[in-house]
Design a protein around this motif. Sequence first.
Motif: not given
Length: 407
Positions: A44, A112-113, A116, A119, A123, A133, A136, A138, A143, A152, A154
Motif C-alpha cells: 500500500n 489502494q495506493p 491520481t 497512481n 500505472e 494495482q 486505486v 482515486s 483507472f 489497474s 479503481g
Amino acid sequence: MPVRFTRLFALAALATVAAMMATAARAEKKYDPGASDTEIKVGNIMPYSGPASSYGVIGKAEAAYFNKINAEGGINGRKINFISYDDAYSPPKAIEQARKLVESDEVLLIFQPLGTPSNSAIEKYMNAKKVPQLFVASGGTKFGDPKHFPWSMGWQPNYQSEGHIYAKYIREHYPNSKIAVFWQNDDAGKDQFKGLKDGLGDKAGMIIADKSYEVSDPSIDSQIVALHDSGADIFFSWAAPKGSAQAIRKVGELGWKPTFFLANTATSVAAVLKPAGLENSKGIISTAYLKDPTDPTWKDDPGTKGWLDFMDKYYPDGDKTNANNVYGYVLAQNMVQVLKQCGDELTRENVMKQAANIKNFSTDMMLPGIKVNTSPDDFFPIEQMQLMKFDGEAWRLFGDVIDGEVH
C-alpha cells in the motif's frame, strides 16, 4: 477374465485415475510472490505526510481492519501482512515505493495506493510487471481501462460519474444558473470538470468561469475572488481536502452565497468542514455512497454500530467523525472479499480475475442500493451515488440514488 470385462476394468481404472488426478489438480495450491500457506503480503502507498496528509487515516483504518481479520484467523487460514509506505503525495516518491513493494518486499499486489498523480505515475510500471494495482484510491477515469491497463482498477465512483450526477441535478433544478468552477490542476480535476461539462450537454454554456490551482499552492484566495467576481450563482469546488477547506472559508469571508457543490473526496467533517468553519459549510451539496457516521439517520443502524465497535477495538485513536475511516474500512472489506474468492489460487492473475468478477457486493457501511459490480470489461466497481446537504452539523441525504454511468 473375459476380454470384454478386462477392457471394462481397465477403462474403469483409467477413469478412477483421471478423477483422482483432477481432484489433485483442484486441490493444488498456486502461489505467486507474496503468497504462501500462512501469509498474503499486501502492499500500500499513502500520503502520510505532505499536502494531502489528511488522507493518511485511510491507510490506518485499512491496517486496523486487516488486524481484525488476522485476529479472527485470517483468510482461509492465511494472515494478511499489510506493508504501507508514505509517498507524501509525490509521484516520484510513489514510483520509488512501488518498486520497493514489488521488487524488495515481493508483495502479491498493491492495494489502494492513493491519489491520481501518484497512481498515474506507477500505472505503466505495475502493468509492465503484471502486478495488480487494485482498488486505486482515486476517481480517475483512466483507472477503469482494462483494454490498455488490465492490471489497474479503481473502486470509488469515478470523477466523471460524479460530474454527471451533479449535472443531472442542476439541469433539473437550476436550468438558468451561471456556474463557476474551482478545480485541481491534475487528471482528477480535469476528469471532474469534463464529467460536469459532458453531463450538462447543451447546457454546458452555463459554466461562465473556472480557475485551477496546484495542490502545493499555499493560498487559493485570488482564484476564489475571481470566481466570486464572475457573477456566478453556482460554485463548484473540486479540490483536495486542504484546498477545499480554504475555498469554503474564503467563500464565507466574501459573504458569497452561491449554491455550493463540493467534491465527494473532500466531505469529511473532521478534515475539511470543521477547519473551514461549520457555519461557512452550511448548505453545501455533495454526493455519498457510504454511510456518514455523523449523520443522525444512522444512529441506531446495526452497520454503523458494528463500525463503531470496530473503531473502539482496533482503531481506538481514530476519529469517528472522519468519513475517511469509513472509506478505509469498506475498501478493506472488499479486498478481503476478493482474496476469499481467490481460494487457494493466490496468483496475481487470479487476483485480477476475481476483482473483475464481483457481483452485487455490498457491506454494512455502504448506502442502501449501492452495489459493487465488475466484469472483465467493466473496471468501474461503483457508479451510483446519492446527493446530500450539510445542515451545519451533519450531512443529510436527499433524493434517490442516481446512476452516473460513463459510457
